[in-house]
Design a protein around this motif. Structure first.
Motif, PDB file in Angstrom:
ATOM      1  N   PHE A 280      -6.258   9.995  16.950  1.00  0.00           N
ATOM      2  CA  PHE A 280      -6.318   9.114  15.782  1.00  0.00           C
ATOM      3  C   PHE A 280      -4.899   8.983  15.260  1.00  0.00           C
ATOM      4  O   PHE A 280      -4.218   9.993  15.036  1.00  0.00           O
ATOM      5  CB  PHE A 280      -7.250   9.725  14.725  1.00  0.00           C
ATOM      6  N   PHE A 281      -4.430   7.750  15.085  1.00  0.00           N
ATOM      7  CA  PHE A 281      -3.031   7.474  14.789  1.00  0.00           C
ATOM      8  C   PHE A 281      -2.862   6.650  13.513  1.00  0.00           C
ATOM      9  O   PHE A 281      -3.770   5.934  13.102  1.00  0.00           O
ATOM     10  CB  PHE A 281      -2.385   6.698  15.941  1.00  0.00           C
ATOM     11  N   CYS A 282      -1.664   6.752  12.948  1.00  0.00           N
ATOM     12  CA  CYS A 282      -1.257   5.904  11.831  1.00  0.00           C
ATOM     13  C   CYS A 282       0.007   5.163  12.257  1.00  0.00           C
ATOM     14  O   CYS A 282       1.029   5.787  12.552  1.00  0.00           O
ATOM     15  CB  CYS A 282      -0.981   6.726  10.578  1.00  0.00           C
ATOM     16  N   LEU A 283      -0.090   3.849  12.298  1.00  0.00           N
ATOM     17  CA  LEU A 283       1.045   2.981  12.601  1.00  0.00           C
ATOM     18  C   LEU A 283       1.599   2.478  11.272  1.00  0.00           C
ATOM     19  O   LEU A 283       0.860   1.898  10.471  1.00  0.00           O
ATOM     20  CB  LEU A 283       0.592   1.803  13.464  1.00  0.00           C
ATOM     21  N   LYS A 284       2.874   2.719  11.027  1.00  0.00           N
ATOM     22  CA  LYS A 284       3.508   2.264   9.790  1.00  0.00           C
ATOM     23  C   LYS A 284       4.433   1.100  10.110  1.00  0.00           C
ATOM     24  O   LYS A 284       5.245   1.180  11.031  1.00  0.00           O
ATOM     25  CB  LYS A 284       4.294   3.398   9.134  1.00  0.00           C
TER      26      LYS A 284
END
Length: 71
Positions: free
Chosen positions: A54-58
């Motif tokens: 599970f990733f967070c792209l900023k």
């Protein structure tokens, strides 16, 4: 802007991205939005079985800032 998404891709399926034959990866966020970014940013998360998590792209002004694996 923060985009959250899950990914589960095998090493074999990621190979064309790793080799640069395919430049961009497209994901669907938890908010249902489709987001495209350079696949090279996923390389650091590649393990022998592929990429899973599970990733967070900023982003800022539609420009890549960072990609963080959350789980």
């Amino acid at each position: 802007m923060n985009y959250f998404f899950s990914i589960n891709i095998s090493t074999n399926d990621f190979l064309p991205y790793y080799q640069g034959k395919i430049q961009d990866i497209v994901v669907t966020t938890t908010q249902g939005k489709t987001v495209q970014f350079p696949a090279m940013h996923l390389r650091e998360f590649l393990i022998p079985t592929g990429i899973k998590g599970f990733f967070c792209l900023k982003t800022e002004n539609n420009k890549f800032i960072s990609l963080e694996k959350l789980a």
